[in-house]
Design a protein around this motif. Structure first.
Motif, PDB file in Angstrom:
ATOM      1  N   ASP A  23      46.598  49.692  44.383  1.00 36.44           N
ATOM      2  CA  ASP A  23      45.850  48.664  44.119  1.00 36.44           C
ATOM      3  C   ASP A  23      45.654  48.513  42.708  1.00 36.44           C
ATOM      4  OD1 ASP A  23      44.880  48.331  46.605  1.00 36.44           O
ATOM      5  OD2 ASP A  23      43.559  49.847  46.477  1.00 36.44           O
ATOM      6  N   PHE A  24      45.838  49.280  41.688  1.00 38.73           N
ATOM      7  CA  PHE A  24      45.941  49.175  40.601  1.00 38.73           C
ATOM      8  C   PHE A  24      46.436  50.276  39.722  1.00 38.73           C
ATOM      9  CE2 PHE A  24      42.054  51.377  40.302  1.00 38.73           C
ATOM     10  CZ  PHE A  24      41.902  51.922  39.017  1.00 38.73           C
ATOM     11  N   SER A  26      46.626  52.088  35.538  1.00 42.27           N
ATOM     12  CA  SER A  26      46.396  51.875  34.127  1.00 42.27           C
ATOM     13  C   SER A  26      46.875  52.888  33.185  1.00 42.27           C
ATOM     14  CB  SER A  26      44.772  51.959  34.156  1.00 42.27           C
ATOM     15  OG  SER A  26      44.194  51.460  33.046  1.00 42.27           O
ATOM     16  N   TRP A  52      52.719  48.181  42.379  1.00 42.45           N
ATOM     17  CA  TRP A  52      51.132  48.125  42.214  1.00 42.45           C
ATOM     18  C   TRP A  52      50.922  46.405  42.300  1.00 42.45           C
ATOM     19  CZ3 TRP A  52      54.231  49.719  37.659  1.00 42.45           C
ATOM     20  CH2 TRP A  52      54.666  48.657  36.800  1.00 42.45           C
ATOM     21  N   ASN A  54      47.836  45.487  40.736  1.00 39.95           N
ATOM     22  CA  ASN A  54      47.310  45.017  39.575  1.00 39.95           C
ATOM     23  C   ASN A  54      47.751  46.086  38.510  1.00 39.95           C
ATOM     24  OD1 ASN A  54      45.261  42.690  40.219  1.00 39.95           O
ATOM     25  ND2 ASN A  54      44.859  44.355  41.797  1.00 39.95           N
ATOM     26  N   ILE A  56      46.591  47.538  34.886  1.00 41.96           N
ATOM     27  CA  ILE A  56      45.657  47.380  33.749  1.00 41.96           C
ATOM     28  C   ILE A  56      46.146  47.878  32.431  1.00 41.96           C
ATOM     29  CG2 ILE A  56      43.498  47.777  33.034  1.00 41.96           C
ATOM     30  CD1 ILE A  56      42.508  47.757  35.714  1.00 41.96           C
ATOM     31  N   MET A 178      35.444  41.646  39.036  1.00 46.17           N
ATOM     32  CA  MET A 178      36.034  43.134  39.510  1.00 46.17           C
ATOM     33  C   MET A 178      37.189  42.962  40.551  1.00 46.17           C
ATOM     34  SD  MET A 178      34.704  45.401  37.899  1.00 46.17           S
ATOM     35  CE  MET A 178      34.739  43.958  36.547  1.00 46.17           C
ATOM     36  N   GLU A 179      36.939  42.179  41.260  1.00 47.62           N
ATOM     37  CA  GLU A 179      38.099  41.842  42.475  1.00 47.62           C
ATOM     38  C   GLU A 179      39.305  41.406  41.768  1.00 47.62           C
ATOM     39  OE1 GLU A 179      36.631  39.015  45.206  1.00 47.62           O
ATOM     40  OE2 GLU A 179      35.476  40.348  46.269  1.00 47.62           O
ATOM     41  N   TYR A 181      40.069  42.486  38.572  1.00 47.84           N
ATOM     42  CA  TYR A 181      40.131  43.480  37.430  1.00 47.84           C
ATOM     43  C   TYR A 181      40.184  42.920  36.147  1.00 47.84           C
ATOM     44  CZ  TYR A 181      41.667  46.427  41.672  1.00 47.84           C
ATOM     45  OH  TYR A 181      41.941  47.066  42.662  1.00 47.84           O
ATOM     46  N   ARG A 182      39.072  42.138  35.711  1.00 47.95           N
ATOM     47  CA  ARG A 182      39.008  41.743  34.636  1.00 47.95           C
ATOM     48  C   ARG A 182      37.483  42.435  34.167  1.00 47.95           C
ATOM     49  NH1 ARG A 182      40.698  36.661  36.524  1.00 47.95           N
ATOM     50  NH2 ARG A 182      38.711  35.927  37.418  1.00 47.95           N
ATOM     51  N   LEU A 183      37.678  43.388  33.433  1.00 40.86           N
ATOM     52  CA  LEU A 183      36.375  44.467  32.892  1.00 40.86           C
ATOM     53  C   LEU A 183      35.575  43.382  32.086  1.00 40.86           C
ATOM     54  CD1 LEU A 183      38.214  48.127  33.050  1.00 40.86           C
ATOM     55  CD2 LEU A 183      36.760  46.817  34.800  1.00 40.86           C
TER      56      LEU A 183
END
Length: 375
Positions: A23-24, A26, A52, A54, A56, A178-179, A181-183
């Motif tokens: 899913d992601f 980092s 991946w 996403n 990060i 969040m969906e 992935y922008r924190l």
């Protein structure tokens, strides 16, 4: 997303495919030409796509002077001191709201963490303490023990409906961001809601919350305040896990019994958006009221007298009658907040004593007229 840990393709094919692609993933920006690159090349070669969904990338945390943190130079504050002094939640918010989550470098400043405490956490906790004080006052004066009613009828009070609509906007934004992935977009919105809760909702409804409108109105206001605080706890529990758990353990005693496991805020479902709470008309009304208040505050601070001195009349000018239709129902809030006896709405420009002056833009005229500018 390591490929060898499941011993695929020799076994565990089904298990591997369920977890791949990730899913992601980092990692720091220094891994762009290392781990990220290696995984991408291997995955593309073997399976024809990225490993991946996403990616990060975080920046680097540098010392306050822009240099790399060094044990020998001791050019950084002791992490244990930061946690002990300001708490893990304040540190988390500072980092999540910094350029580091956008793959940019961060110059770490202890003052930045301290500012999070004063601007975010303390106003939030003070709102919580105010709620507790008013519930005890209600029980002492009327014998009514407050309990939250999630199915209460929608309040007729404009400010109640406004702050609940703002809560739904926060829930919707957090879900969407969040969906994706922008924190980094969440904390500014949290700051705005805390400001709206403390400096607008509680400030404007203090008398109602203290019981001046009668027990029924007080319970309705407390129900709204509780729902706002509860929404903040559930929405922000992933960002500030410790303070939300602490607040929730006190708030939960105001919740009715539930069959679900609600021992911790982290056991609760993430809140869903209640479309029936959205009301664009009310949000527009309050926004226009806020603009009048902010402009008047600025004028009174600039020209005196201050807000402590009552004024006989406030004249609000706007060319559109629809503007007045929105703010007239909120006229009492304007009068109380701005300390004026009467609020007058007018579309007549002569009543405003506005004077217009024309000032030449000499640099622009000079370029256009050149030698003829003196004529």
């Amino acid at each position: 997303m390591p490929f060898a840990q499941e011993h695929y393709p020799f076994e565990n094919e089904e298990k591997f495919k369920k977890a791949w692609p990730a899913d992601f993933v980092s990692e720091g920006i220094d891994q762009t030409r290392g781990w990220f690159y290696t995984m991408l090349v291997v995955s593309t070669l073997l399976y024809g796509k990225a490993p991946w969904k996403n990616l990060i990338v975080t920046g680097l945390v540098l010392a306050h002077d822009g240099k790399k943190m060094s044990k020998s130079l001791r050019n950084y504050p002791d992490p244990n001191h930061i946690i002990d002094q300001y708490g893990a939640d304040a540190t988390r918010i500072f980092l999540v709201n910094s350029p580091i989550v956008r793959a940019e470098n961060l110059r770490f400043r202890e003052e930045g963490v301290k500012e999070v405490v004063s601007r975010v956490l303390l106003p939030w906790v003070n709102s919580f303490r105010f709620f507790l004080g008013q519930t005890m006052l209600l029980e002492r004066d009327t014998g009514i023990k407050f309990m939250y009613n999630a199915h209460a009828a929608v309040s007729s009070n404009v400010m109640d409906r406004w702050v609940l609509a703002r809560c739904q906007s926060l829930i919707k934004l957090v879900r969407e961001e969040m969906e994706a992935y922008r924190l980094y977009t969440v904390i500014p919105r949290l700051l705005l809601l805390i400001d709206e809760l403390t400096n607008w909702y509680i400030r404007f409804n203090r008398a109602r919350l203290k019981g001046e409108g009668g027990p029924e109105d007080t319970v309705a206001a407390l129900n709204t305040l509780f729902e706002t605080l509860f929404t903040l706890c559930k929405t922000m529990s992933s960002f500030t896990p410790f303070i939300t758990e602490s607040l929730y353990q006190t708030l939960r005693k105001y919740l009715p019994p539930s069959e679900k496991d609600n021992r911790s805020v982290h056991f609760l479902d993430f809140p869903t958006v209640r479309e029936d709470y959205f009301n664009p008309d009310i949000e527009r009304q309050v926004k226009r009221m806020q603009s009048i208040i902010e402009l008047t505050r600025t004028l009174r601070e600039k020209y005196q007298p201050s807000l402590k001195v009552p004024l006989k009349e406030l004249v609000v000018f706007h060319p559109e009658e629809s503007f007045f239709d929105d703010v007239k129902p909120l006229q009492s809030y304007l009068a109380n907040e701005l300390n004026v006896r009467e609020v007058v709405f007018t579309t007549d420009e002569e009543r405003t004593c506005v004077k217009y002056t024309a000032t030449a833009d000499w640099p622009t005229l000079g370029k256009k007229l050149r030698k003829d500018i003196g004529k």
